[in-house]
Design an enzyme around this catalytic site. Structure first.
Site, PDB file in Angstrom:
ATOM      1  N   TYR A 208       0.817  -1.213   0.000  1.00 31.76           N
ATOM      2  CA  TYR A 208       0.000   0.000   0.000  1.00 31.76           C
ATOM      3  C   TYR A 208       0.853   1.266   0.000  1.00 31.76           C
ATOM      4  O   TYR A 208       0.421   2.307  -0.487  1.00 31.76           O
ATOM      5  CB  TYR A 208      -0.889   0.039   1.244  1.00 31.76           C
ATOM      6  CG  TYR A 208      -2.244  -0.597   1.093  1.00 31.76           C
ATOM      7  CD1 TYR A 208      -2.386  -1.874   0.565  1.00 31.76           C
ATOM      8  CD2 TYR A 208      -3.397   0.081   1.500  1.00 31.76           C
ATOM      9  CE1 TYR A 208      -3.624  -2.455   0.457  1.00 31.76           C
ATOM     10  CE2 TYR A 208      -4.640  -0.500   1.390  1.00 31.76           C
ATOM     11  CZ  TYR A 208      -4.752  -1.770   0.867  1.00 31.76           C
ATOM     12  OH  TYR A 208      -5.982  -2.340   0.761  1.00 31.76           O
TER      13      TYR A 208
ATOM     14  N   LYS B 115       2.851 -15.405   2.575  1.00 34.14           N
ATOM     15  CA  LYS B 115       2.997 -16.116   1.297  1.00 34.14           C
ATOM     16  C   LYS B 115       4.488 -16.395   1.134  1.00 34.14           C
ATOM     17  O   LYS B 115       5.111 -15.994   0.147  1.00 34.14           O
ATOM     18  CB  LYS B 115       2.418 -15.244   0.163  1.00 34.14           C
ATOM     19  CG  LYS B 115       2.348 -15.925  -1.199  1.00 34.14           C
ATOM     20  CD  LYS B 115       1.299 -17.002  -1.306  1.00 34.14           C
ATOM     21  CE  LYS B 115       1.362 -17.703  -2.648  1.00 34.14           C
ATOM     22  NZ  LYS B 115       0.444 -18.866  -2.749  1.00 34.14           N
TER      23      LYS B 115
ATOM     24  N   ASP C 170      -3.394 -18.154   0.577  1.00 38.46           N
ATOM     25  CA  ASP C 170      -4.421 -18.812  -0.248  1.00 38.46           C
ATOM     26  C   ASP C 170      -5.146 -19.883   0.565  1.00 38.46           C
ATOM     27  O   ASP C 170      -6.375 -19.998   0.524  1.00 38.46           O
ATOM     28  CB  ASP C 170      -3.812 -19.389  -1.539  1.00 38.46           C
ATOM     29  CG  ASP C 170      -2.560 -20.219  -1.308  1.00 38.46           C
ATOM     30  OD1 ASP C 170      -2.020 -20.204  -0.180  1.00 38.46           O
ATOM     31  OD2 ASP C 170      -2.117 -20.888  -2.262  1.00 38.46           O
TER      32      ASP C 170
ATOM     33  N   ASP D 185      -6.544  -6.777   4.212  1.00 40.08           N
ATOM     34  CA  ASP D 185      -7.665  -6.095   3.557  1.00 40.08           C
ATOM     35  C   ASP D 185      -8.628  -7.143   3.008  1.00 40.08           C
ATOM     36  O   ASP D 185      -9.841  -7.093   3.229  1.00 40.08           O
ATOM     37  CB  ASP D 185      -7.128  -5.210   2.430  1.00 40.08           C
ATOM     38  CG  ASP D 185      -8.235  -4.493   1.676  1.00 40.08           C
ATOM     39  OD1 ASP D 185      -9.171  -4.009   2.328  1.00 40.08           O
ATOM     40  OD2 ASP D 185      -8.161  -4.431   0.433  1.00 40.08           O
TER      41      ASP D 185
ATOM     42  N   ASP E  30     -12.429  -8.688   4.766  1.00 40.67           N
ATOM     43  CA  ASP E  30     -13.719  -8.626   4.066  1.00 40.67           C
ATOM     44  C   ASP E  30     -14.352 -10.017   4.007  1.00 40.67           C
ATOM     45  O   ASP E  30     -15.555 -10.187   4.221  1.00 40.67           O
ATOM     46  CB  ASP E  30     -13.549  -8.110   2.623  1.00 40.67           C
ATOM     47  CG  ASP E  30     -13.870  -6.628   2.498  1.00 40.67           C
ATOM     48  OD1 ASP E  30     -13.659  -5.898   3.488  1.00 40.67           O
ATOM     49  OD2 ASP E  30     -14.324  -6.208   1.424  1.00 40.67           O
TER      50      ASP E  30
HETATM   51  C1  IPM Z   1     -10.513  -0.943   4.049  1.00 38.99           C
HETATM   52  C2  IPM Z   1     -10.716  -0.345   2.688  1.00 38.99           C
HETATM   53  C3  IPM Z   1      -9.561   0.575   2.367  1.00 38.99           C
HETATM   54  C4  IPM Z   1      -8.303  -0.265   2.340  1.00 38.99           C
HETATM   55  C5  IPM Z   1      -9.710   1.389   1.079  1.00 38.99           C
HETATM   56  C6  IPM Z   1     -11.012   2.162   1.053  1.00 38.99           C
HETATM   57  C7  IPM Z   1      -8.543   2.292   0.836  1.00 38.99           C
HETATM   58  O1  IPM Z   1     -10.888  -1.327   1.741  1.00 38.99           O
HETATM   59  O2  IPM Z   1     -10.429  -0.187   5.026  1.00 38.99           O
HETATM   60  O3  IPM Z   1     -10.429  -2.156   4.140  1.00 38.99           O
HETATM   61  O4  IPM Z   1      -7.988  -0.891   1.316  1.00 38.99           O
HETATM   62  O5  IPM Z   1      -7.614  -0.323   3.356  1.00 38.99           O
HETATM   63 MG    MG Z   2     -11.022  -3.304   2.564  1.00 41.65          MG
END
Ligand code: IPM
Ligand code: MG
Length: 353
Positions: free
Chosen positions: A138, A188, A220, A244, A248
């Site tokens: 990032y 990884k 993975d 990230d 999710d």
């Molecule tokens: C998160 C989001 C952010 C990230 C984006 C919006 C920059 O996806 O907080 O997980 O990738 O960190």
């Molecule tokens: Mg995210």
């Protein structure tokens, strides 16, 4: 306790109203809370020309904690990369050195049917993902898109220093210590040197935590195990990009990303707290959004930044009570429960408190 409130974009402002009501209630009972509001994301772009105004940064730096709604929306996606709302978020994380991102994935028993997985796979799920937040691909340099040998190439740099790995490692081990003493580090290392270093450092510092069982998993496989048998995990620790993605994935195991708070901490437990979900532009301004993730973020703030465990638990109990009473916003609604809007959900939590 100075709290910098950043409502942001989309549903951000309306969910923040409900979270601030919770803070107001606590203040009314004598808790010394001061609230200051500022602009971030698209709202800041519209008002000032940039997603993270200096005044916002100054306020956030002077505050003891930051509470953020959400940023972003299609309206700003056409802007140059450095003007996009997401840049405001990345900028404040980096500027405040919020390297430790805590993302719990907890399944509330009342919402077991909201998961796309079978109830027996997810019931009782309680995972804490610890994501490194200020390093990795990032932020690594060099990065860019440029012309080489007559064609465009895009490139980014995945980079971790051992001190960066060590500090997030310590945070994760300490959290595991307060939970079920199991930590899974995700990397990884079979392909990427950065993550070989990551694994080596995790093994080194594990010597200081003999009471925590450290395991390692390739990313993975971790993605697969999260949907195969998620309850095998207690605490997971990983880098910025893998975190990230995996956070999710883990949030959706609970069926309701609208329920999940998060904390991003610096080395003094100063933190920024935000719901794990985004700005949901499609339902913004309609009074439909679920304010519970933001309200639960307030609970995390009280716990991690101010050491007010009892107040945190009180909010979490109120949320559980509201769910048990059958109140649901649209995102978690199922037949047999009562569908209510954002403000009514706030009312219900305040009443339960
Ligand atoms: C998160 C989001 C952010 C990230 C984006 C919006 C920059 O996806 O907080 O997980 O990738 O960190
Ligand atoms: Mg995210």
């Amino acid at each position: 306790m100075k709290i910098c409130v950043l409502p942001g974009d989309g549903i951000g402002p309306e969910i923040m109203v409900q979270a601030v009501r919770v803070l107001d209630l606590l203040r009314g009972e004598g808790l010394a809370i001061e609230i200051e509001e500022a602009l971030i994301g698209g709202a800041a772009v519209d008002a000032t020309g940039g997603p993270l105004p200096q005044s916002t940064l100054a306020l956030a730096k002077a505050a003891d904690a930051v509470l953020l709604g959400a940023v972003g929306g299609p309206k700003w996606d056409v802007l140059a990369r450095e003007l996009r709302p997401e840049r405001g978020l990345l900028g404040i994380r980096k500027e405040l050195e919020l390297f430790a991102n805590l993302r719990p994935a907890i399944l509330y028993p009342e919402l077991a049917n909201a998961s796309s997985l079978k109830p027996e796979i997810v019931s009782g799920l309680d995972i804490m993902i610890v994501r490194e937040l200020t390093g990795d691909i990032y932020f690594g340099q060099p990065r860019g898109i440029e012309e080489r040998d007559g064609e465009r190439v895009g490139f980014n740099t995945m980079l971790y220093s051992e001190s960066e790995v060590r500090r997030i490692g310590h945070v994760a081990f300490q959290i595991a210590r307060k939970r079920n003493h199991r930590l899974c580090s995700v990397d990884k290392m079979n392909v990427l040197e950065t993550t070989q270093l990551w694994r080596d450092v995790m093994i080194e510092i594990s010597a200081e935590y003999p009471d925590v069982e450290l395991s390692h998993m390739l990313v993975d496989n971790a993605a697969m195990q999260l949907v195969r048998n998620p309850k095998q995990f207690d605490v997971m620790v990983t880098g910025n990009m893998f975190g990230d993605i995996l956070s999710d994935e883990a949030s959706m195991l609970t069926g309701s990303i609208g329920m999940l708070p998060s904390a991003s901490l610096d080395c003094n437990n100063k933190g920024m707290y935000e719901p794990s979900h985004g700005s949901a532009p499609d339902i913004a301004g309609k009074g439909l959004a679920n304010p519970l993730a933001t309200i639960l973020s307030v609970a995390m703030m009280l716990r991690y930044s101010f050491g007010l465990e009892e107040a945190a638990v009180r909010i979490e109990r109120a949320v559980k009570g509201v769910l048990a009473a059958g109140m649901r916003t649209g995102d978690i609604y199922e037949p047999g429960t009562r569908k209510i809007g954002t403000a009514e959900m706030g009312d219900a939590v305040l009443a339960a408190m």
